[in-house]
Motif scaffolding. Structure first.
Motif, short mmCIF file in Angstrom:
data_model
loop_
_atom_site.label_atom_id
_atom_site.label_comp_id
_atom_site.label_asym_id
_atom_site.label_seq_id
_atom_site.Cartn_x
_atom_site.Cartn_y
_atom_site.Cartn_z
N UNK A 105 0.80 5.29 8.82
CA UNK A 105 2.67 4.93 9.12
C UNK A 105 2.53 4.47 7.05
N UNK A 106 4.43 4.48 7.53
CA UNK A 106 5.03 3.99 6.41
C UNK A 106 6.12 3.77 6.74
N UNK A 107 6.25 2.42 5.09
CA UNK A 107 7.97 2.63 5.14
C UNK A 107 8.99 3.22 5.41
N UNK A 108 10.13 3.30 6.53
CA UNK A 108 11.36 3.54 5.69
C UNK A 108 12.28 3.19 5.11
N UNK A 109 12.71 3.82 4.26
CA UNK A 109 14.29 2.64 4.04
C UNK A 109 14.74 1.76 3.94
N UNK A 110 15.43 1.47 5.80
CA UNK A 110 15.11 0.43 6.03
C UNK A 110 14.47 -0.65 6.00
N UNK A 149 0.88 -1.49 -0.25
CA UNK A 149 -0.01 -0.16 0.32
C UNK A 149 1.17 1.28 -0.07
N UNK A 150 2.10 1.00 0.39
CA UNK A 150 2.93 2.79 0.78
C UNK A 150 2.81 2.76 2.06
N UNK A 151 1.89 3.08 1.83
CA UNK A 151 0.81 3.61 3.25
C UNK A 151 0.48 4.03 4.11
N UNK A 152 -0.03 3.24 4.91
CA UNK A 152 -2.05 3.28 5.35
C UNK A 152 -1.93 3.94 6.93
N UNK A 153 -3.43 4.08 7.21
CA UNK A 153 -4.09 4.89 8.39
C UNK A 153 -3.32 3.66 9.31
N UNK A 154 -2.70 3.86 11.42
CA UNK A 154 -2.83 3.09 11.70
C UNK A 154 -4.76 2.69 11.66
N UNK A 155 -5.50 2.93 12.05
CA UNK A 155 -6.83 2.27 12.30
C UNK A 155 -6.92 1.70 11.06
N UNK A 156 -6.79 2.10 9.78
CA UNK A 156 -6.76 0.79 8.99
C UNK A 156 -6.32 -0.52 8.31
N UNK A 157 -5.00 -0.05 9.13
CA UNK A 157 -4.00 -1.06 9.36
C UNK A 157 -4.55 -2.60 10.05
#
Length: 154
Positions: free
Chosen positions: A101-106, A55-63
Motif C-alpha cells: 500500500x502506498x500514498x498517491x500524490x493526491x 513509512x512511504x509504503x507498507x504491506x497490507x498485513x504490516x499495516x
C-alpha cells in the motif's frame, strides 16, 4: 471526600482523574474527528494516511499489525481510500500474495492538509503548556494502563 490512588483528597467528585481524562479525551476526540472530516477523512482513514506518510509504503498485513486492527477492517478502510485515489495497492513483485500500500500524490496532499489540521487542534488544546510540560504529559499518558485491545478501541 475520599482519597484517590495518588493519596490526594479531591474536593469535587467530578475532578476525579478518570472523569477529567474522559471529558478532555472526548473533547480532543471530537476536535480531531472534525479536523479529519474537514479533509474528507474518518479518524481511521487519517491514522492510516499518517502511518503511510511516515513509512512511504507498507504491506497490507504490516499495516494491520501496526494499526492493531483486524485485516478485514483495514481492507474496508483501504477500499475507501483507494476509491478516493488517496492510496494504491499493488502486488509485491517478490511475493504475489502480498499487497503493498502506498500514498498517491493526491493522498500526500490530503495527508499534508490533515497534518496541518491536527497540528492546529493540538496547538489549541495545549496552548497553555510549556514544551517541558508537554513532554511530561506525553510520558505520563504513556504509563496509563490502557491498550489498543481495550473494547473501546476495537
Amino acid at each position: 471526600m475520599t482519597a484517590d490512588l495518588t493519596g490526594t483528597v479531591e474536593a469535587e467528585p467530578l475532578d476525579r482523574l478518570g472523569f477529567l481524562l474522559a471529558r478532555h479525551g472526548a473533547i480532543a476526540h471530537a476536535r480531531m474527528e472534525h479536523a479529519f472530516k474537514q479533509c474528507g477523512l474518518t479518524p481511521r482513514q487519517g491514522a492510516t494516511l499518517v502511518l503511510l506518510g511516515e513509512s512511504g509504503h507498507m504491506s497490507q498485513k504490516g499495516m494491520a499489525e501496526v494499526l492493531e486492527v483486524d485485516p478485514s477492517i483495514l481492507c474496508g478502510i483501504l477500499n475507501d481510500l483507494e476509491d478516493t485515489h488517496l492510496v494504491e495497492r499493488r502486488r509485491d513483485p517478490a511475493d504475489r500474495r502480498r499487497h503493498i500500500v502506498a500514498l498517491t500524490d493526491e493522498g500526500g496532499r490530503t495527508l499534508d492538509k490533515a497534518q496541518d489540521a491536527i497540528t492546529a487542534v493540538e496547538n489549541d488544546l495545549f496552548a497553555d503548556f510549556t514544551p517541558e510540560e508537554l513532554s511530561t504529559l506525553r510520558s505520563l499518558l504513556g504509563r496509563v494502563r490502557t491498550s489498543q485491545s481495550d473494547s473501546a478501541c476495537t
